[in-house]
Design a protein around this motif. Structure first.
Motif, PDB file in Angstrom:
ATOM      1  N   ILE A 270       0.833  -1.202   0.000  1.00 22.17           N
ATOM      2  CA  ILE A 270       0.000   0.000   0.000  1.00 22.17           C
ATOM      3  C   ILE A 270       0.870   1.255   0.000  1.00 22.17           C
TER       4      ILE A 270
ATOM      5  N   ARG B 299      -5.065   4.437  -2.571  1.00 20.35           N
ATOM      6  CA  ARG B 299      -5.254   4.052  -1.178  1.00 20.35           C
ATOM      7  C   ARG B 299      -6.676   4.371  -0.728  1.00 20.35           C
ATOM      8  N   GLY B 300      -7.283   3.417  -0.084  1.00 23.51           N
ATOM      9  CA  GLY B 300      -8.636   3.652   0.407  1.00 23.51           C
ATOM     10  C   GLY B 300      -9.681   3.387  -0.653  1.00 23.51           C
TER      11      GLY B 300
ATOM     12  N   LEU C 149     -12.734  11.400   0.203  1.00 26.79           N
ATOM     13  CA  LEU C 149     -11.460  11.681  -0.466  1.00 26.79           C
ATOM     14  C   LEU C 149     -11.446  11.178  -1.904  1.00 26.79           C
ATOM     15  N   HIS C 150     -12.342  10.219  -2.209  1.00 26.02           N
ATOM     16  CA  HIS C 150     -12.399   9.689  -3.568  1.00 26.02           C
ATOM     17  C   HIS C 150     -13.785   9.918  -4.128  1.00 26.02           C
TER      18      HIS C 150
ATOM     19  N   GLU D  62     -14.393   8.962   5.502  1.00 25.71           N
ATOM     20  CA  GLU D  62     -13.251   9.693   4.952  1.00 25.71           C
ATOM     21  C   GLU D  62     -12.836   9.218   3.556  1.00 25.71           C
ATOM     22  N   ALA D  63     -12.642   7.893   3.417  1.00 19.75           N
ATOM     23  CA  ALA D  63     -12.178   7.366   2.134  1.00 19.75           C
ATOM     24  C   ALA D  63     -13.163   7.720   1.014  1.00 19.75           C
TER      25      ALA D  63
ATOM     26  N   ALA E  57     -12.545   0.875   6.093  1.00 24.05           N
ATOM     27  CA  ALA E  57     -11.733   0.326   5.008  1.00 24.05           C
ATOM     28  C   ALA E  57     -12.614  -0.195   3.881  1.00 24.05           C
TER      29      ALA E  57
ATOM     30  N   CYS F 199      -2.382   8.302  -3.557  1.00 23.74           N
ATOM     31  CA  CYS F 199      -3.502   8.744  -2.719  1.00 23.74           C
ATOM     32  C   CYS F 199      -4.830   8.326  -3.342  1.00 23.74           C
TER      33      CYS F 199
ATOM     34  N   LEU G 108       3.005   2.489   2.222  1.00 28.39           N
ATOM     35  CA  LEU G 108       2.966   3.303   3.440  1.00 28.39           C
ATOM     36  C   LEU G 108       4.169   3.026   4.332  1.00 28.39           C
TER      37      LEU G 108
ATOM     38  N   MET H 294      -6.562  -0.771   4.151  1.00 26.72           N
ATOM     39  CA  MET H 294      -5.766  -1.484   5.140  1.00 26.72           C
ATOM     40  C   MET H 294      -6.345  -1.286   6.535  1.00 26.72           C
TER      41      MET H 294
END
Lengths: 535, 309
Positions: free
Chosen positions: A63, A96-97, A127-128, A123-124, A179, A93, A65, A102
């Motif tokens: 991932i 991820r998510g 953000l997407h 959040e994910a 997740a 970015c 990180l 994860m």
């Protein structure tokens, strides 16, 4: 690469700078070496190994990180055909998510303490946003749905809560929800059950399995625990010192390990320790224990009246047996231990130890020893551990100082502490180390009966399991009988042969632990077990 | 509610203790208001008469009692250095100046520290961060009066942004510069504190979670780290306000601003104890109330401290 591959890792090498910053030469410590494996969509692949084997580094590389100091030296990671190592930070970015999610080992600290659950789970998603961003209401509905999917009661209420209002198991469910809200194709789970209680572990594993069956998400599951791997994973990689030493079907690998390392790993699964004998070492018959009522004080001409605290208790403890006494606070469970060690003496009824009356045993050196809940206050802070241990031997009648010191050092080794501890003060030690000292101190009397009064309640989960392991080992080696007083049904279930349930000073249920847990007959027992499940 | 009453009680107690201590100290140091007022040339008779007039001959306890009795009714007495002017009037004219000065300083500190700290974290260990770190160290080390003189020279004489020494009315434009001289060292301190707080938060597990959700570095800082990092800074800022008040004493002197700080200095040399008492009282109250305010703010920022947490 064929399209039915989800993830292909080939010849991956990851290194860290050497710890010594002063020698001027930049040396690197390779933690993952020539690692290659593939996953198909919907696979559950386990990666097992001890700490430092490079399993978490592998997960974090996928991932991307890894800590800044870590470096991927060579290799290739292809996810759905994309080369992850060549992506820019921005592209990462985006991934991820969304494509890869994860979850982590530490549910207690992995959530932001000052944000509400809703904003962390969503959040994910926020953000997407994708091509058509969802409205606030649509996001809220999705959060509710996913919280429900991970088995959280009252999703609406949980949305408004902060992490500190949830238990460890619930927080891990929230992490899983966060997740999964974007329906990723790959979920990386890095020891997600390690920090949780045994029963909660099972629930989280069931949940992951259920989610996998429902959504078909592939899971890369990192763990040091073979039980867990066996329960969840189809295939397993065994890692040792940064390399894969064995891989294959989980059942095959664990039942017929080929590599030496896997064999030792498989052998370490703890087994049920001892078999109790049939000679009772302790018999209590119709024992009622009295205490002055709370807050009572004796005046000059007034004797304190005592009230019964434990009513007519009868029990037997056999050789090599571990007997659990459980109950809520105020149930009188500690009181029995106090009477058996002579710390409290107001009681009716007969107590016989090794066939002799309790008073006679207490006068000699055979008396039962006790380990207390709070290792922080159980040791004298103004003396070194060595002094405390030697003092114990003095009171037992060992005269020679050399002999005292020798025995004290030997005991430190036996409870898994280094000799250096001898000169340390209690304040220098961790909770686990202190409890080990307390255990050592009790064992210096070479007791045949050990009473452990909530010995691990003040310790955190990892330390507590180590201390329990030590207790079980010593109980076996020294052929001791043990009374294990606890409010924690999860631990009692694991280590006790028999259980006695106390409620307000009365024994309400008694029997082999497995039976009590499977078929609790008394309402109070049921309540205790339910409480343990909810934790 | 109970907590508020408790706080209020401790506030009153603190103020009482401080007022008594100030009184005692004033009776210990040599000289008194009569001497200061009449100067060294006055005859002993004149001084004795003046002492009598100002009631300086009574024992300390009596004078403290008299002062306390008045203060409880809101009467802080008359100034000894300016005849006929009550302490209330004197403070009334000076207090707003210092409050505005302190207010501007505090705003400057809060508004500049946060972005500068985030900027430093973003460019961590690279050139901009290093330059700002060194600059901050210099600013913390420079004595307050020197910074004041430097600002007077640059902004007053070179850039002519204000006329040094020509303070008139409650001018924000003039007060901005002494406020800046108070704020700069405090900004350097706050940035340093905030920076280490942010860095500490960045290594927390929840940051890793946010990254795993796909948050970029800026989003991590803005959405997750900042609020957590500000929690310890609140206490720090409350301490800074106390220091701003102390700093205003020097700045008012350098920029000749007729505020509380200047009044305090002249009142001390004039042994004008009613004025000094009142100013000390005021500063004590502000500092202790801040402590209370910090408690409330904590609850607001950190949900773990709210009820049931």
């Amino acid at each position: 690469m064929s399209m039915d591959e989800l993830l292909r890792v080939s010849h991956l090498n990851v290194s860290f700078p050497d710890d010594d910053p002063y020698d001027g030469i930049e040396e690197r410590d390779t933690v993952v070496r020539e690692l290659s494996f593939t996953m198909k969509p919907g696979d559950i692949l386990g990666v097992v190994g001890e700490s430092g084997s490079g399993k978490s580094m592998t997960a974090l590389s996928v991932i991307r990180l890894l800590k800044k100091s870590a470096r991927v030296d060579s290799g290739q990671i292809l996810f759905q055909g994309k080369d992850l190592l060549s992506l820019s930070e921005e592209e990462l970015c985006d991934l991820r998510g969304l494509g890869i999610s994860m979850i982590f080992q530490e549910p207690m600290t992995s959530l932001n303490p000052v944000l509400r659950i809703e904003s962390q789970v969503s959040e994910a998603l926020r953000l997407h946003p994708g091509k058509e961003p969802l409205s606030t209401e649509e996001i809220h509905q999705k959060v509710r749905k996913v919280l429900e999917d991970v088995g959280l009661p009252d999703p609406e209420g949980v949305c408004r809560m902060y992490p500190h209002e949830l238990s460890g198991g619930m927080r891990q469910r929230v992490m899983i929800a966060a997740a999964l809200i974007t329906d990723p194709s790959l979920l990386i789970a890095d020891e997600p059950t390690t920090a949780l209680d045994v029963l909660i572990q099972e629930q989280i594993l069931d949940l992951l399995k259920e989610i996998h069956e429902r959504t078909g998400v592939a899971i890369l599951f990192i763990s040091h625990d073979l039980h867990v791997i066996r329960r969840l994973c189809d295939r397993v990689l065994v890692m040792y010192q940064g390399q894969i030493v064995e891989e294959g079907e989980t059942k095959e690998v664990l039942d017929h390990p080929q590599h030496e390392y896997t064999k030792t790993l498989v052998a370490r699964i703890p087994r049920v320790a001892t078999v109790p004998g049939d000679t009772p070492v302790l018999e209590m018959e119709d024992v009622t224990i009295y205490y002055p009522p709370r807050g009572a004080s004796s005046g000059l001409f007034r004797k304190v009246k005592v009230e019964p605290y434990v009513y007519g208790a009868s029990l037997k403890l056999y050789q090599n047996e571990i007997l659990g006494i459980v109950g809520g606070s105020g149930s009188g469970k500690s009181t029995i231990g106090k009477v058996l060690t002579g710390l409290h003496g107001i009681y009716d009824g007969t107590i016989r130890l090794f066939g002799q009356p309790l008073e006679k045993v207490l006068a000699g050196n055979e008396r039962p020893q006790m380990i207390f809940q709070d290792p922080y206050s159980a040791l004298n802070p103004s003396h070194t551990i060595g002094w405390t241990l030697m003092e114990t031997l003095r009171s037992k009648g060992t005269r020679s100082r050399e002999k005292q010191q020798e025995m004290a050092l030997q005991m430190l080794e036996e409870v898994g502490l280094s000799e250096a501890i001898f000169h340390r003060y209690p304040r220098d030690l961790s909770g686990g180390q202190r409890q080990r000292c307390c255990i050592g101190q009790a064992l210096l009397y070479d007791p045949k009966i050990l009473i452990a009064d909530e010995p691990v309640s003040a310790l955190d989960v990892t330390v507590s399991s180590q201390v329990l392991e030590l207790l079980l080992k010593l109980q076996k080696q020294r052929h001791m009988s043990m009374i294990f007083v606890s409010h924690d049904m999860n631990i009692v279930r694991l280590i006790c042969h028999r259980v006695i349930v106390l409620d307000h000073g009365r024994i309400v249920e008694e029997g082999p632990s497995e039976e009590i847990f499977a078929h609790p007959s008394h309402a109070y027992t049921k309540k205790l077990i339910e409480a343990a499940m909810l934790e | 509610m109970q907590a508020i009453v408790k706080k209020l009680f401790s506030l009153i107690l603190t103020v009482l203790v401080i007022s008594f201590l100030t009184f005692i100290i004033f009776s210990i140091i040599p000289g008194n208001a009569a001497l200061a007022k009449l100067g060294v040339d006055a005859s002993p008779e004149q001084i004795a008469a003046m002492e009598e007039k100002l009631q300086l001959n009574d024992p300390v306890i009596i004078r403290y009692g008299r002062w306390l009795f008045g203060a409880l009714r809101g009467d802080f007495g008359e100034s000894l250095q300016y005849s006929g002017v009550t302490v209330g009037e004197l403070l009334g004219s000076r207090l707003p100046v210092t409050m505005v000065l302190a207010g501007i300083s505090f705003l400057l500190i809060v508004l500049l520290s946060v972005p500068v700290a985030l900027f430093c974290v973003k460019f961590r260990d690279r050139l901009p961060d290093r330059i700002l770190t060194v600059l901050g160290q210099v600013m913390m080390a420079v004595p307050a009066f020197f910074l004041g003189i430097l600002i007077t020279y640059i902004f007053g004489l070179l850039l002519r942004a204000f006329r040094p020494g020509a303070y008139e009315g409650l001018s924000l434009r003039y007060l901005f510069f002494p406020a800046l001289s108070i704020a700069i060292p405090k900004i350097a301190m706050t940035v340093r504190f905030l920076k280490s707080s942010v860095r500490g938060e960045l290594s927390q597990d929840y940051v890793r979670t946010a990254r795993a959700h796909g948050a970029s570095e800026d989003q991590v800082l803005k959405n997750h780290v900042l609020r957590n990092a500000l929690i310890p800074v609140i206490t720090f800022l409350a301490l800074v306000i106390g220091e701003i008040l102390a700093g205003s004493i020097v700045a008012e002197q350098v920029f000749s601003v007729p505020g509380l700080g200047r009044l305090l200095i002249t009142s001390i040399s004039a042994r004008d104890y009613p004025v000094v008492q009142a100013i000390v009282m005021y500063i004590t109250t502000v500092v202790v109330s801040l402590d209370f305010l910090v408690d409330l703010l904590y609850r607001l920022v950190d949900p773990r401290l709210r009820r049931g947490g």
